[in-house]
Scaffold this motif. Structure first.
Motif, PDB file in Angstrom:
ATOM      1  N   UNK A  95      56.519  31.105  51.237  1.00 43.89           N
ATOM      2  CA  UNK A  95      57.909  31.033  51.671  1.00 43.89           C
ATOM      3  C   UNK A  95      58.005  30.168  52.918  1.00 43.89           C
ATOM      4  N   UNK A  96      59.168  29.573  53.097  1.00 42.88           N
ATOM      5  CA  UNK A  96      59.409  28.849  54.332  1.00 42.88           C
ATOM      6  C   UNK A  96      60.689  29.392  54.928  1.00 42.88           C
ATOM      7  N   UNK A  97      60.784  29.385  56.229  1.00 46.36           N
ATOM      8  CA  UNK A  97      61.980  29.938  56.855  1.00 46.36           C
ATOM      9  C   UNK A  97      62.373  29.091  58.052  1.00 46.36           C
ATOM     10  N   UNK A  98      63.659  28.981  58.260  1.00 49.02           N
ATOM     11  CA  UNK A  98      64.089  28.357  59.502  1.00 49.02           C
ATOM     12  C   UNK A  98      65.132  29.270  60.127  1.00 49.02           C
ATOM     13  N   UNK A  99      65.325  29.102  61.399  1.00 46.90           N
ATOM     14  CA  UNK A  99      66.235  29.993  62.104  1.00 46.90           C
ATOM     15  C   UNK A  99      67.546  29.268  62.359  1.00 46.90           C
ATOM     16  N   UNK A 100      68.638  29.952  62.138  1.00 44.78           N
ATOM     17  CA  UNK A 100      69.955  29.340  62.319  1.00 44.78           C
ATOM     18  C   UNK A 100      70.461  29.484  63.734  1.00 44.78           C
ATOM     19  N   UNK A 101      71.737  29.230  63.945  1.00 44.32           N
ATOM     20  CA  UNK A 101      72.307  29.265  65.298  1.00 44.32           C
ATOM     21  C   UNK A 101      72.318  30.669  65.912  1.00 44.32           C
ATOM     22  N   UNK A 102      73.481  31.213  66.178  1.00 40.70           N
ATOM     23  CA  UNK A 102      73.551  32.479  66.901  1.00 40.70           C
ATOM     24  C   UNK A 102      73.751  33.665  65.982  1.00 40.70           C
ATOM     25  N   UNK A 103      73.484  34.838  66.508  1.00 37.40           N
ATOM     26  CA  UNK A 103      73.690  36.043  65.711  1.00 37.40           C
ATOM     27  C   UNK A 103      75.150  36.471  65.816  1.00 37.40           C
ATOM     28  N   UNK A 104      75.555  37.243  64.831  1.00 40.88           N
ATOM     29  CA  UNK A 104      76.940  37.703  64.794  1.00 40.88           C
ATOM     30  C   UNK A 104      77.137  38.883  65.729  1.00 40.88           C
TER      31      UNK A 104
ATOM     32  N   UNK B 233      85.544  48.506  52.471  1.00 42.83           N
ATOM     33  CA  UNK B 233      86.280  49.727  52.794  1.00 42.83           C
ATOM     34  C   UNK B 233      85.322  50.904  52.892  1.00 42.83           C
ATOM     35  N   UNK B 234      84.327  50.857  52.055  1.00 43.21           N
ATOM     36  CA  UNK B 234      83.380  51.953  52.027  1.00 43.21           C
ATOM     37  C   UNK B 234      82.525  51.995  53.285  1.00 43.21           C
ATOM     38  N   UNK B 235      82.568  50.896  54.027  1.00 43.55           N
ATOM     39  CA  UNK B 235      81.838  50.870  55.282  1.00 43.55           C
ATOM     40  C   UNK B 235      80.361  50.624  55.125  1.00 43.55           C
TER      41      UNK B 235
ATOM     42  N   UNK C  40      83.702  40.225  60.389  1.00 43.96           N
ATOM     43  CA  UNK C  40      84.276  41.552  60.610  1.00 43.96           C
ATOM     44  C   UNK C  40      83.204  42.602  60.866  1.00 43.96           C
ATOM     45  N   UNK C  41      81.959  42.159  60.936  1.00 42.97           N
ATOM     46  CA  UNK C  41      80.920  43.091  61.369  1.00 42.97           C
ATOM     47  C   UNK C  41      80.012  43.625  60.283  1.00 42.97           C
TER      48      UNK C  41
END
Lengths: 351, 351
Positions: B2-11, A128-130, A152-153
């Motif tokens: 550290x190790x990192x992998x990339x996931x599917x699509x962005x939101x 709610x606070x954004x 929801x972003x």
DNA sequence: GTGAAAGCGCTAACAG
DNA sequence: CTGTTAGCGCTTTCAC
């Protein structure tokens, strides 16, 4: 216990001056005031001075809520931790804060106390606070509700937890490696049996550390079932460690185990206390003890404690970094941090 | 590391649904949606159901910024502490949070790191954010700038600081009493000389504790100049305490002081370590040691530490309470909390 | 019971 | 360079 006295008058709560007020005093329009605030280079030096004078005169402070409402942006990030008093989480929080400060963002902190109801209350509040994004140490394995928030972003990053629902970035610590590090060290010292004071396996970290211990044992060609004696503690504090080890010593005719690995440093401190009580310094120095967390005090103890150190500050920093990337539209990402072993007197002969 | 992998699509970052969207889906007006949200009893059950259905369907979350902008109210309180990692302040923070939770308010935390520039940056940020009030551990004695903020309509309470500029409520701990408590205890045990490992008197707390020590000495009819030997430490940690006491012992032909009062527990731990190194358990048990803060570990040490405990959680709670009162228009108020002595083995014979 | 419309303080687009 | 104006999302009169 407390004494109180009453002061003079209460502060009248009058309306804060707005850009309109500043504009009136400076004899310009609100647009110009806004420009002075946001794009000063577009404003002529004289008017700029007049406006700045009016701002000073009225002690105008811009209303960030209105600003953000209009811009649709936000400059605060929410972090929901399990317990704000726990040094583990405060170090993490500081790491988060340090990263956010770079971009002039601020942090809103909450403690869920590992209670899903408190968690959802805070999540709603933050949303709610954004907030720009949310860093969450989840209270359960279920992270669908967090994915829903992201839908929801609001960018969401799982903190101190392995990857959960799809789309959520995550940052966590490798507890398997930590367990292996500790057990490997004890095996290297020549110990053939290890007492492992652990928490319940329902806690992921405990389960993972046990797995790490087993791997280390297997790596030297031994059988975990023979080498490792795991004792499950009801609580993870010094008292529980002391009681468990006192019981062990009593059951073994006053002898101490050769090596003890404790799920955290407090438990290890309890173990040291039990050993000292049961057989003084002789017993204590004949038993190798390894803890976990490397709390501040570990190096300060009578027998400085060997412990597994985790990069908590870095974890917070990285979590904030991933959050900002995700908020900027980048894809989800997962980072696991490796612990390191800090060897001190408690685990080496003649220490 | 550290190790990192990339996931599917962005939101995708689409616009949050607004009351207008909810109204459209439910086939009502925005006013009605607002009523369902705020005064459900004014709405007929059927329309209420329709609206609630639409809210669920759209996963509508109300925009708190717009709400607060319109209402002119706020539900967040800012707290500016010296260091978020310090257990002292996290306990205080938790006390604040617990009080705020009662009224469904949230806390925004900041660390000034005792740097006036960071302080003013956070203050501006908080004020722009429209906080309901501000709890501040001041970095300097000067509190006029805080009074100015209050003049602009934001309630301000001084935290862990004695009364400052007029109009500001304050909550602090009685360090004079704490010093007197510790010294009084040692005098009661029959000690005629006390080594006081203190910090510089430029820190109010250090100065006050010294004053308390002197008062306790005077109270038994002795001369502080004869009884108290104060040593000023460069830093207030275990290493500094250890070095200072090691030097004392060396200067006194290997003898330990009869009684040592330390400005905090870390210093006391250093003292214990120095004693043990210099003369083993015999020397350690022959010297009465009192610390300050009663940190978690104090009770867990080889020789459990007598310490002065301060009601930190309560202080935070009270500070939030005073803030809310002040925000509600009540007059300024000042509360001082009294410390208590927790006696453990380190300061009593045969401990 | 419900709808229409004003306005919180600000920024951004556009006109002059 | 500066002024005017629309509108962010919400609550709150005030009519109907």
């Amino acid at each position: 216990m407390t004494s109180a006295r009453v002061g003079p008058v209460s502060t009248p709560r009058r309306r804060r001056p707005s850009v309109g007020d500043v504009a009136r005093v400076a004899g310009v329009s609100v647009g110009t005031v806004s420009n002075v605030l946001n794009k000063p280079e577009l404003v002529s030096p004289e008017t700029r001075d007049r406006v700045e004078g009016a701002i000073k005169e009225l002690s105008f402070v811009r209303n960030g809520r209105a600003r953000q409402l209009r811009q649709g942006s936000s400059t605060t990030v929410g972090a929901l931790l399990l317990d704000i008093r726990n040094p583990f989480f405060t170090d993490v929080a500081r790491g988060i804060e340090d990263r956010l400060a770079v971009d002039d963002l601020t942090l809103m902190l909450g403690s869920s106390d590992d209670d899903p109801r408190r968690e959802s209350k805070f999540l709603r509040l933050f949303e709610e606070h954004g907030v720009l994004g949310l860093l969450v140490v989840p209270t359960t394995h279920e992270t669908k509700h967090l994915a829903a928030i992201q839908e929801r972003g609001v960018a969401v990053v799982l903190l101190d937890a392995p990857p959960g629902a799809a789309g959520l970035s995550s940052v966590w610590l490798d507890d398997v490696a930590g367990g292996a590090l500790a057990a490997g060290h004890l095996l290297e010292q020549g110990h053939e049996r290890i007492v492992f004071l652990n928490g319940p396996h329902s806690i992921r970290q405990c389960q993972d550390r046990r797995e790490g211990v087993d791997r280390a044992v297997l790596a030297v060609g031994q059988d975990p079932a023979r080498v490792v004696e795991e004792i499950t503690l009801p609580r993870l504090d010094a008292a529980a460690g002391e009681a468990a080890l006192a019981a062990w010593v009593a059951a073994h005719g006053g002898a101490a185990p050769a090596a003890v690995f404790c799920v955290n440093d407090l438990v290890a401190i309890g173990v040291q206390r039990a050993l000292r009580r049961a057989g003084g310094f002789a017993l204590l120095s004949g038993c190798a003890v390894v803890g976990y967390d490397d709390i501040d005090i570990a190096a300060e103890l009578a027998v400085p404690l060997t412990s597994v150190r985790q990069p908590r500050h870095e974890m917070g920093h990285e979590a904030a970094e991933l959050l900002l990337r995700q908020a900027a539209g980048e894809a989800e990402q997962h980072t696991v941090f490796q612990p390191e072993l800090v060897v001190r007197a408690s685990s080496v002969p003649g220490g």
